[in-house]
Motif scaffolding. Structure first.
Motif, mmCIF file in Angstrom:
data_model
loop_
_atom_site.group_PDB
_atom_site.id
_atom_site.type_symbol
_atom_site.label_atom_id
_atom_site.label_comp_id
_atom_site.label_asym_id
_atom_site.label_seq_id
_atom_site.Cartn_x
_atom_site.Cartn_y
_atom_site.Cartn_z
ATOM 1 N N ASP A 185 0.635 -1.501 -0.151
ATOM 2 C CA ASP A 185 -0.084 -0.195 0.147
ATOM 3 C C ASP A 185 1.040 1.228 -0.035
ATOM 4 O O ASP A 185 0.728 2.269 1.233
ATOM 5 N N VAL A 186 2.075 1.295 -0.693
ATOM 6 C CA VAL A 186 2.692 2.551 -0.991
ATOM 7 C C VAL A 186 2.222 2.988 -2.294
ATOM 8 O O VAL A 186 1.953 2.790 -3.127
ATOM 9 N N THR A 187 1.645 4.617 -1.704
ATOM 10 C CA THR A 187 1.623 5.248 -2.932
ATOM 11 C C THR A 187 2.748 7.057 -3.853
ATOM 12 O O THR A 187 3.149 7.063 -2.662
ATOM 13 N N ASP A 233 3.382 -5.055 -2.883
ATOM 14 C CA ASP A 233 1.974 -5.196 -2.860
ATOM 15 C C ASP A 233 1.664 -4.359 -2.974
ATOM 16 O O ASP A 233 0.592 -3.157 -2.318
ATOM 17 N N LYS A 234 0.658 -3.824 -3.875
ATOM 18 C CA LYS A 234 -0.217 -3.078 -3.758
ATOM 19 C C LYS A 234 0.127 -1.389 -4.275
ATOM 20 O O LYS A 234 0.075 -0.456 -3.966
ATOM 21 N N LEU A 235 0.906 -1.476 -5.340
ATOM 22 C CA LEU A 235 1.924 -0.099 -5.418
ATOM 23 C C LEU A 235 1.623 0.413 -5.979
ATOM 24 O O LEU A 235 0.767 0.354 -7.439
ATOM 25 N N THR A 236 1.225 2.150 -6.030
ATOM 26 C CA THR A 236 0.631 3.019 -6.574
ATOM 27 C C THR A 236 1.478 4.175 -7.135
ATOM 28 O O THR A 236 1.818 4.277 -6.377
ATOM 29 N N VAL A 237 1.461 3.898 -8.879
ATOM 30 C CA VAL A 237 2.159 5.361 -8.992
ATOM 31 C C VAL A 237 1.296 5.527 -9.950
ATOM 32 O O VAL A 237 0.669 4.867 -10.716
ATOM 33 N N GLU A 238 0.875 7.145 -9.914
ATOM 34 C CA GLU A 238 -0.177 7.717 -10.722
ATOM 35 C C GLU A 238 -0.034 9.544 -11.273
ATOM 36 O O GLU A 238 0.822 9.847 -9.644
ATOM 37 N N TYR A 239 -0.168 9.970 -12.354
ATOM 38 C CA TYR A 239 0.223 11.145 -12.244
ATOM 39 C C TYR A 239 2.006 11.845 -11.707
ATOM 40 O O TYR A 239 2.297 12.603 -11.330
ATOM 41 N N VAL A 240 2.431 10.706 -12.308
ATOM 42 C CA VAL A 240 4.590 11.204 -12.912
ATOM 43 C C VAL A 240 4.582 10.708 -13.871
ATOM 44 O O VAL A 240 4.346 10.599 -14.515
ATOM 45 N N LEU A 241 5.446 12.428 -13.675
ATOM 46 C CA LEU A 241 6.393 12.550 -15.206
ATOM 47 C C LEU A 241 7.286 11.471 -15.161
ATOM 48 O O LEU A 241 8.290 12.513 -13.565
ATOM 49 N N ALA A 242 7.355 11.292 -15.547
ATOM 50 C CA ALA A 242 9.363 10.511 -14.807
ATOM 51 C C ALA A 242 9.917 10.701 -17.122
ATOM 52 O O ALA A 242 9.701 9.962 -17.572
ATOM 53 N N MET A 243 11.329 11.589 -16.511
ATOM 54 C CA MET A 243 11.630 12.081 -17.651
ATOM 55 C C MET A 243 13.248 11.424 -17.744
ATOM 56 O O MET A 243 14.104 11.946 -16.616
#
Length: 356
Positions: A120-122, A142-152
């Motif tokens: 449950d890391v976001t 488990d249930k790693l959430t990555v959202e609205y991230v810019l990876a450049m």
């Protein structure tokens, strides 16, 4: 842990193998309560995210303001790390805390252990830029959430998870991830429905790589301007790759030229590429104008897996896709199996003939 693949080319595709190798003052603002509740740790630009992470209790929120921060942040507990959008930028700093977990060169690394995943890391609403390895990295999660991230402009992958389950990569933008893939999922017998949705990947070697993993769901993404849009790879390990559903994605003009370098083969002009794999579903995608001159260039291309097993790509379904303007062919089946189903695809050219 980085995993990708290598190939040697003859008159037809001959994969040489897949290689596996290791990648190399804040204020706490919380209302007092008799019952434990999430606290918010506000971190100002230039201050240490790692100190806030170390101080936080499981379930807390690390809130980052707009500005620049040192990356190399190691997370081993349930937390949310949240920025203020793309103007919250993590870049390499003086100290890499991920090195403590043998994961050097990461922007944010979430690292658990076998049978003891970090849950449950976001990570959301921030940018990770210029890291030698990976922008956001999960290992035994488990249930790693990555959202609205810019990876450049990260050196290996933009966002990646290994040996992890029930992940969610959503609404991210992954650009110029160097030698490998913008998004990566691998090394898991059953990902239990890890989700890849709403992402935009461009300028990478591969937009998405799913290697030695099963039960992944990929929909409503845009993969444009990479060397290859999506690659599903059976690298010969026990369990193979399969049971991945790919639907309603736009996969177009993935025509960059990536030279071969160990352990990655040359890549150029492929929309969706299967090296082996079984029971995958590829449906209702728009795959257009992917054009190249390699033996595995084209729109949707099925090949055998890697030596020495050379397992066929089998029991895959390719159905209802709009596959047009790809070169040398819209559909290619060199899978080594007669069990794959091609049905109701809108296309003009295929190898062998008759798949359209």
């Amino acid at each position: 842990m980085r995993r990708t693949f290598a190939a040697s080319l003859g008159a037809v595709v001959a994969l040489a193998g897949f290689a596996a190798y290791m990648p190399a003052g804040q204020a706490s603002t919380a209302a007092a309560s008799s019952a434990p509740r999430a606290r918010v740790h506000l971190v100002k630009p230039g201050h240490s995210i790692q100190k806030a992470v170390n101080k936080a209790r499981a379930g807390d929120v690390i809130q980052l303001m707009a500005g620049r921060y040192d990356g190399g942040v190691l997370v081993r507990k349930r937390l949310t790390i949240q920025g203020a959008g793309n103007k919250t930028v993590l870049s390499p700093g003086k100290k890499d805390h991920c090195a403590k977990a043998d994961q050097r060169g990461m922007g944010i690394c979430v690292v658990g252990r076998a049978k003891h995943p970090v849950k449950d890391v976001t990570v959301k609403k921030l940018s990770v830029r210029g890291f030698k390895e990976t922008g956001v990295f999960g290992y035994y999660t488990d249930k790693l959430t990555v959202e609205y991230v810019l990876a450049m402009k990260n050196g290996e992958y933009g966002i990646a998870e290994y040996r992890s389950t029930r992940g969610k990569f959503a609404h991210n933008r992954v650009v110029h991830s160097g030698e490998h893939a913008g998004l990566y999922i691998g090394d898991i017998a059953n990902a239990h429905g890890t989700v890849v949705t709403g992402n935009h990947a461009s300028g990478n070697a591969m937009g998405l790589l799913v290697r030695h993993a099963r039960n992944v769901k990929v929909w409503d993404n845009t993969f444009v301007g990479n060397c290859t849009g999506i690659a599903l790879v059976d690298d010969g390990q026990k369990g193979g790759q399969g049971n991945t559903a790919i639907w309603k994605n736009e996969i177009s003009k993935n025509n960059r030229k990536c030279k071969a370098h160990a352990p990655v083969p040359a890549l150029h002009g492929t929309g969706i590429l299967l090296f082996g794999g079984d029971h995958n579903s590829i449906q209702k995608n728009v795959v257009k104008k992917n054009r190249g001159k390699l033996p595995y260039s084209g729109g949707i291309v099925l090949n055998r897996g890697v030596p020495p097993q050379n397992r066929p790509a089998e029991h895959n379904v390719v159905k209802g896709n709009h596959v047009r303007g790809n070169k040398p062919y819209d559909l290619v089946d060199e899978s080594g199996s007669k069990t794959n189903r091609f049905h109701a695809n809108r296309c003009k050219s295929s190898k062998p003939r008759g798949l359209c």
